[in-house]
Design an enzyme around this catalytic site. Sequence first.
Site, PDB file in Angstrom:
ATOM      1  CD  GLU A  41      11.753  -8.126   3.595  1.00 43.47           C
ATOM      2  OE1 GLU A  41      11.402  -6.925   3.711  1.00 43.47           O
ATOM      3  OE2 GLU A  41      10.976  -9.073   3.801  1.00 43.47           O
ATOM      4  CE  LYS A 111       9.028 -10.426   6.641  1.00 39.62           C
ATOM      5  NZ  LYS A 111       8.785  -9.655   5.397  1.00 39.62           N
ATOM      6  CB  CYS A 144      10.676  -6.471   6.672  1.00 40.31           C
ATOM      7  SG  CYS A 144       9.884  -4.984   6.009  1.00 40.31           S
ATOM      8  CB  VAL A 171       5.078  -1.359   1.954  1.00 42.83           C
ATOM      9  CG1 VAL A 171       4.012  -0.771   1.057  1.00 42.83           C
ATOM     10  CG2 VAL A 171       6.019  -2.260   1.156  1.00 42.83           C
TER      11      VAL A 171
HETATM   12  C1  ACM Z   1       7.751  -6.356   4.656  1.00 33.52           C
HETATM   13  O1  ACM Z   1       7.747  -7.211   5.548  1.00 33.52           O
HETATM   14  N1  ACM Z   1       8.555  -6.442   3.627  1.00 33.52           N
HETATM   15  C2  ACM Z   1       6.878  -5.187   4.749  1.00 33.52           C
END
Ligand code: ACM
Length: 265
Positions: A41, A111, A144, A171
């Site tokens: 990402e 996203k 992500c 994370v």
């Molecule tokens: C994330 O969506 N970068 C944890």
Amino acid sequence: MRVAVGQMDLLIGDVEENLIRVRGLLEKAEKSDIEVLVLPELCNSGYAFKSIGEASGSSELIPEGPVSRELLTWSGGGRLVVAGICERTPKGLYNSAAVLGNGEHIATYHKIHLFLHEQNWFLPGQEEPPVIEYKGYQFGIMVCFDWAFPEVARILTLKGAQAILHPANLVLPYCQDAMVTRSIENRVFTATANRVGTERGLTFSGASQITDVKGNRIAQMTAKETGLVWADIEPTLADDKSITERNDILADRRPRLYKRLTQDD
Ligand code: ACM
């Protein structure tokens, strides 16, 4: 089909250095005959912005921006690449996955589930995640934190995805295991490409991985290394949704009883 995940560290705001690092991974992928490559990402920009100005200063257009152009060129050799891009559009910034194949811009996914402070800089995507066809196979795209919403992988599966390509900057410690479950519950391959390193107090967990349709990890990196790993997969194995001789993971669903899932839409 040879699918790879690239794992990298990035420098927040240093678009030139990030481009050099992306280029390095593309060169490695070329030497290893990779046909489908997933990069992390926000691989043009880094992740932990301090301000919208900083995010904007690292953003680029898809496919005209510097990293996108590099990916486009690489894909021209009969390859597909999916990479996270901090994208500038007339409406604002998006945390995007750019999909480039055979030297063409195939799709961009914005996203839809923004993590932590991302909503300070990015607009949330408003469109269903895409499934794209490449060399006769079906690839679903998510980014992500979409991992935490099983609806995303399920919708991609319902749209015919045989493999889910997943740029990430992870994370929380749960995603890699959750993607094993996403594979099992949907009988699909998954390929998660993650960051390493620490940025303004956020440490990214590496351990990029590829899973098969039964949730086996068929390639995985360590928490700290950079580079890439790959697996040779047969995407059509994902077409068999039977989980026992009397159960099929899609046909056995009871959507009439799931209406609560879409009540707020
Ligand atoms: C994330 O969506 N970068 C944890």
